[in-house]
Motif scaffolding. Structure first.
Motif, PDB file in Angstrom:
ATOM      1  N   ASP A 156       0.841  -1.187   0.000  1.00 40.54           N
ATOM      2  CA  ASP A 156       0.000   0.000   0.000  1.00 40.54           C
ATOM      3  C   ASP A 156       0.881   1.243   0.000  1.00 40.54           C
ATOM      4  O   ASP A 156       1.916   1.285   0.663  1.00 40.54           O
ATOM      5  CB  ASP A 156      -0.898   0.030   1.245  1.00 40.54           C
ATOM      6  CG  ASP A 156      -1.981  -1.027   1.194  1.00 40.54           C
ATOM      7  OD1 ASP A 156      -2.447  -1.327   0.078  1.00 40.54           O
ATOM      8  OD2 ASP A 156      -2.350  -1.561   2.250  1.00 40.54           O
ATOM      9  N   SER A 157       0.455   2.258  -0.724  1.00 43.94           N
ATOM     10  CA  SER A 157       1.173   3.527  -0.706  1.00 43.94           C
ATOM     11  C   SER A 157       0.804   4.293   0.556  1.00 43.94           C
ATOM     12  O   SER A 157      -0.361   4.365   0.932  1.00 43.94           O
ATOM     13  CB  SER A 157       0.817   4.361  -1.942  1.00 43.94           C
ATOM     14  OG  SER A 157       1.417   5.646  -1.849  1.00 43.94           O
ATOM     15  N   GLN A 158       1.808   4.838   1.195  1.00 43.24           N
ATOM     16  CA  GLN A 158       1.580   5.654   2.392  1.00 43.24           C
ATOM     17  C   GLN A 158       1.605   7.148   2.069  1.00 43.24           C
ATOM     18  O   GLN A 158       1.546   7.978   2.964  1.00 43.24           O
ATOM     19  CB  GLN A 158       2.657   5.342   3.433  1.00 43.24           C
ATOM     20  CG  GLN A 158       2.802   3.856   3.756  1.00 43.24           C
ATOM     21  CD  GLN A 158       1.569   3.271   4.400  1.00 43.24           C
ATOM     22  OE1 GLN A 158       1.121   3.736   5.447  1.00 43.24           O
ATOM     23  NE2 GLN A 158       1.000   2.260   3.763  1.00 43.24           N
ATOM     24  N   VAL A 166      -1.465  -3.193  -5.839  1.00 37.72           N
ATOM     25  CA  VAL A 166      -1.310  -4.099  -4.710  1.00 37.72           C
ATOM     26  C   VAL A 166      -2.336  -5.221  -4.783  1.00 37.72           C
ATOM     27  O   VAL A 166      -3.422  -5.058  -5.336  1.00 37.72           O
ATOM     28  CB  VAL A 166      -1.454  -3.300  -3.387  1.00 37.72           C
ATOM     29  CG1 VAL A 166      -2.837  -2.701  -3.250  1.00 37.72           C
ATOM     30  CG2 VAL A 166      -1.110  -4.139  -2.173  1.00 37.72           C
ATOM     31  N   CYS A 167      -1.973  -6.360  -4.214  1.00 38.14           N
ATOM     32  CA  CYS A 167      -2.913  -7.461  -4.049  1.00 38.14           C
ATOM     33  C   CYS A 167      -3.934  -7.075  -2.983  1.00 38.14           C
ATOM     34  O   CYS A 167      -3.597  -6.420  -1.989  1.00 38.14           O
ATOM     35  CB  CYS A 167      -2.165  -8.722  -3.630  1.00 38.14           C
ATOM     36  SG  CYS A 167      -3.212 -10.156  -3.301  1.00 38.14           S
ATOM     37  N   ASP A 168      -5.184  -7.454  -3.164  1.00 39.38           N
ATOM     38  CA  ASP A 168      -6.257  -7.116  -2.230  1.00 39.38           C
ATOM     39  C   ASP A 168      -6.051  -7.881  -0.927  1.00 39.38           C
ATOM     40  O   ASP A 168      -6.449  -9.045  -0.791  1.00 39.38           O
ATOM     41  CB  ASP A 168      -7.613  -7.457  -2.860  1.00 39.38           C
ATOM     42  CG  ASP A 168      -8.781  -6.908  -2.057  1.00 39.38           C
ATOM     43  OD1 ASP A 168      -8.637  -6.736  -0.834  1.00 39.38           O
ATOM     44  OD2 ASP A 168      -9.845  -6.651  -2.669  1.00 39.38           O
ATOM     45  N   ALA A 169      -5.437  -7.223   0.056  1.00 41.41           N
ATOM     46  CA  ALA A 169      -5.119  -7.880   1.323  1.00 41.41           C
ATOM     47  C   ALA A 169      -6.379  -8.213   2.115  1.00 41.41           C
ATOM     48  O   ALA A 169      -6.440  -9.244   2.792  1.00 41.41           O
ATOM     49  CB  ALA A 169      -4.195  -6.988   2.145  1.00 41.41           C
ATOM     50  N   GLU A 170      -7.395  -7.365   2.034  1.00 42.79           N
ATOM     51  CA  GLU A 170      -8.629  -7.626   2.777  1.00 42.79           C
ATOM     52  C   GLU A 170      -9.308  -8.888   2.266  1.00 42.79           C
ATOM     53  O   GLU A 170      -9.711  -9.763   3.047  1.00 42.79           O
ATOM     54  CB  GLU A 170      -9.573  -6.431   2.651  1.00 42.79           C
ATOM     55  CG  GLU A 170     -10.855  -6.595   3.451  1.00 42.79           C
ATOM     56  CD  GLU A 170     -11.727  -5.364   3.415  1.00 42.79           C
ATOM     57  OE1 GLU A 170     -12.801  -5.381   4.048  1.00 42.79           O
ATOM     58  OE2 GLU A 170     -11.340  -4.376   2.745  1.00 42.79           O
ATOM     59  N   LEU A 171      -9.429  -9.011   0.948  1.00 43.14           N
ATOM     60  CA  LEU A 171     -10.020 -10.210   0.359  1.00 43.14           C
ATOM     61  C   LEU A 171      -9.180 -11.447   0.687  1.00 43.14           C
ATOM     62  O   LEU A 171      -9.721 -12.504   1.039  1.00 43.14           O
ATOM     63  CB  LEU A 171     -10.117 -10.042  -1.161  1.00 43.14           C
ATOM     64  CG  LEU A 171     -10.584 -11.267  -1.960  1.00 43.14           C
ATOM     65  CD1 LEU A 171     -11.999 -11.663  -1.566  1.00 43.14           C
ATOM     66  CD2 LEU A 171     -10.496 -10.982  -3.459  1.00 43.14           C
ATOM     67  N   GLU A 306      -0.487  -9.509 -13.464  1.00 44.09           N
ATOM     68  CA  GLU A 306      -1.472  -8.446 -13.627  1.00 44.09           C
ATOM     69  C   GLU A 306      -1.037  -7.169 -12.924  1.00 44.09           C
ATOM     70  O   GLU A 306      -1.241  -6.065 -13.436  1.00 44.09           O
ATOM     71  CB  GLU A 306      -2.830  -8.908 -13.091  1.00 44.09           C
ATOM     72  CG  GLU A 306      -3.483 -10.019 -13.897  1.00 44.09           C
ATOM     73  CD  GLU A 306      -2.988 -11.409 -13.492  1.00 44.09           C
ATOM     74  OE1 GLU A 306      -2.026 -11.505 -12.701  1.00 44.09           O
ATOM     75  OE2 GLU A 306      -3.574 -12.393 -13.992  1.00 44.09           O
ATOM     76  N   MET A 307      -0.426  -7.306 -11.742  1.00 45.27           N
ATOM     77  CA  MET A 307       0.043  -6.143 -11.000  1.00 45.27           C
ATOM     78  C   MET A 307       1.138  -5.411 -11.766  1.00 45.27           C
ATOM     79  O   MET A 307       1.134  -4.173 -11.872  1.00 45.27           O
ATOM     80  CB  MET A 307       0.553  -6.577  -9.623  1.00 45.27           C
ATOM     81  CG  MET A 307      -0.533  -7.091  -8.687  1.00 45.27           C
ATOM     82  SD  MET A 307       0.140  -8.017  -7.268  1.00 45.27           S
ATOM     83  CE  MET A 307       1.048  -6.729  -6.412  1.00 45.27           C
ATOM     84  N   ILE A 308       2.067  -6.168 -12.323  1.00 49.85           N
ATOM     85  CA  ILE A 308       3.184  -5.554 -13.043  1.00 49.85           C
ATOM     86  C   ILE A 308       2.707  -4.925 -14.347  1.00 49.85           C
ATOM     87  O   ILE A 308       3.138  -3.822 -14.715  1.00 49.85           O
ATOM     88  CB  ILE A 308       4.286  -6.601 -13.275  1.00 49.85           C
ATOM     89  CG1 ILE A 308       4.979  -6.903 -11.935  1.00 49.85           C
ATOM     90  CG2 ILE A 308       5.310  -6.116 -14.308  1.00 49.85           C
ATOM     91  CD1 ILE A 308       5.944  -8.061 -11.978  1.00 49.85           C
ATOM     92  N   ASP A 309       1.793  -5.600 -15.052  1.00 54.65           N
ATOM     93  CA  ASP A 309       1.249  -5.008 -16.278  1.00 54.65           C
ATOM     94  C   ASP A 309       0.548  -3.691 -15.979  1.00 54.65           C
ATOM     95  O   ASP A 309       0.640  -2.730 -16.758  1.00 54.65           O
ATOM     96  CB  ASP A 309       0.274  -5.980 -16.942  1.00 54.65           C
ATOM     97  CG  ASP A 309       0.979  -7.131 -17.642  1.00 54.65           C
ATOM     98  OD1 ASP A 309       2.213  -7.032 -17.853  1.00 54.65           O
ATOM     99  OD2 ASP A 309       0.310  -8.130 -17.971  1.00 54.65           O
ATOM    100  N   THR A 325      -6.195  -2.118  -6.717  1.00 51.07           N
ATOM    101  CA  THR A 325      -6.179  -3.301  -5.869  1.00 51.07           C
ATOM    102  C   THR A 325      -6.708  -4.483  -6.663  1.00 51.07           C
ATOM    103  O   THR A 325      -7.822  -4.426  -7.186  1.00 51.07           O
ATOM    104  CB  THR A 325      -7.046  -3.083  -4.615  1.00 51.07           C
ATOM    105  OG1 THR A 325      -6.569  -1.938  -3.904  1.00 51.07           O
ATOM    106  CG2 THR A 325      -6.971  -4.292  -3.695  1.00 51.07           C
ATOM    107  N   LEU A 326      -5.917  -5.549  -6.749  1.00 46.51           N
ATOM    108  CA  LEU A 326      -6.268  -6.699  -7.583  1.00 46.51           C
ATOM    109  C   LEU A 326      -6.398  -7.969  -6.739  1.00 46.51           C
ATOM    110  O   LEU A 326      -5.660  -8.148  -5.766  1.00 46.51           O
ATOM    111  CB  LEU A 326      -5.194  -6.915  -8.651  1.00 46.51           C
ATOM    112  CG  LEU A 326      -4.958  -5.735  -9.610  1.00 46.51           C
ATOM    113  CD1 LEU A 326      -3.787  -6.035 -10.530  1.00 46.51           C
ATOM    114  CD2 LEU A 326      -6.210  -5.450 -10.432  1.00 46.51           C
TER     115      LEU A 326
END
Length: 336
Positions: A156-158, A166-171, A306-309, A325-326
């Motif tokens: 996550d960006s601060q 970022v990968c969806d950490a909540e999911l 997908e994140m890098i693309d 968020t992916l």
């Protein structure tokens, strides 16, 4: 000593004359995405091959105000899970006509020095990958206006104005806790990694929140000093040495797979306990060794490609530069 002879480079003007086109047509022929007819490009390439011509990227950068270089800041090279990301990132950057400049953030070369270094080399963008970057860094008086755009990868960006992919950490943590709860675990523990980096992952917070939602308010918190198998082993060794069998956790979620593998080795080899019978283990990232028969680690896989693309799309302007968020996917194996 014999003086080395200087070999004169073929110029774009000479290629243009041989191909019967303008100098700017030669430049367009070697610029990805430029407008040029197939016939003109064919003639330029044939002339370039005959004259052994290659474009002068330094001269082109002065003309286009673009170096096609992207600085990648990394500050935890000891974490082997960085390698698959770096492999894919450099491959995709090169496919997009960009080149990665890898910068090691350490005690002798901090973010301010790295940003100044990147700016002096006039990079087109900066990717913060696995770095603890803070707001106050941007206000350092050494840094002026016009710094290259920055992006955060896999955390996550601060910082306002610095988008993250970022990968969806909540999911992810919802899926993990649901899985563990369904398997009957009720005494969870969580091992976090390097403190400065963990805050940008949010995995521990989501883990404790989802357990609280299931009526489990107590989560044992373990801490490793860095992302390494040795640190994971040290952390779980300290916990097991200070706890009694009847009061121990029945499942340990580790912030990444490297910590989980080290913890698993210590649980089995150092204390003679069984995984998952005595303590179940969960990791994050689906590191290559995690799927081996020696570990069979339950984990969560980030959508690396997908994140890098997405982040490259933001750099080249084909995707709007905003935090994205992916979703990833749960990988269930024998460790749970």
């Amino acid at each position: 000593m014999r003086k080395r002879e200087t070999v004169r480079r073929t110029t774009a003007k000479e290629v243009a004359a041989a191909a019967g086109v303008s100098k700017w047509t030669v430049i367009r022929a070697f610029t990805p995405g430029s407008s040029i007819t197939d016939e003109s490009k064919r003639r330029v390439m044939e002339a370039a091959a005959a004259l052994n011509y290659s474009p002068n990227l330094l001269a082109r950068s002065l003309a286009t105000n673009s170096t096609r270089q992207v600085a990648v800041f990394v500050d935890d090279f000891r974490n082997p899970q960085k390698l698959p990301f770096l492999e894919t990132l450099t491959e995709r950057l090169q496919a997009a006509g960009l080149v990665a400049m890898l910068i090691n953030i350490n005690n002798h070369f901090d973010h301010v020095h790295a940003l100044l270094h990147a700016d002096q080399r006039q990079v087109d963008a900066v990717i913060l990958f696995g770095t603890a970057f803070r707001d106050e860094t941007l206000t350092d008086r050494q840094l002026g206006n016009g710094m290259p755009p920055m992006f955060v990868l896999a955390r996550d960006s601060q910082i306002d104005g610095v988008p993250a992919v970022v990968c969806d950490a909540e999911l992810a943590l919802r899926d993990i806790v649901d899985h563990l709860h369904d398997r009957g675990y009720r005494r969870p523990g969580f091992m976090s990694g390097a403190p400065a980096l963990s805050t940008a992952l949010r995995r521990r917070q989501h883990f404790t929140d989802f357990w609280a939602g299931k009526g489990v308010s107590e989560v044992e918190l373990l801490s490793a000093e860095k992302y390494s198998a040795e640190a994971g082993a040290d952390s779980v060794r300290q916990y097991l040495s200070q706890s009694t069998p009847g009061n121990r956790i029945d499942v340990l979620m580790c912030e990444n797979d490297i910590l989980a593998l080290g913890a698993m080795d210590e649980i089995r080899g150092g204390f003679g306990l069984r995984v998952p019978d005595d303590i179940a283990i969960v990791g994050f990232d689906n590191y290559e060794l995690s799927g081996s028969s020696a570990y069979s680690l339950t984990t969560y896989e980030q959508p690396r490609h997908e994140m890098i693309d997405a982040i490259i799309g933001m750099i080249v302007g084909s995707i709007k530069a905003e935090t994205m968020t992916l979703p990833g996917k749960m990988i269930v194996r024998k460790s749970t």
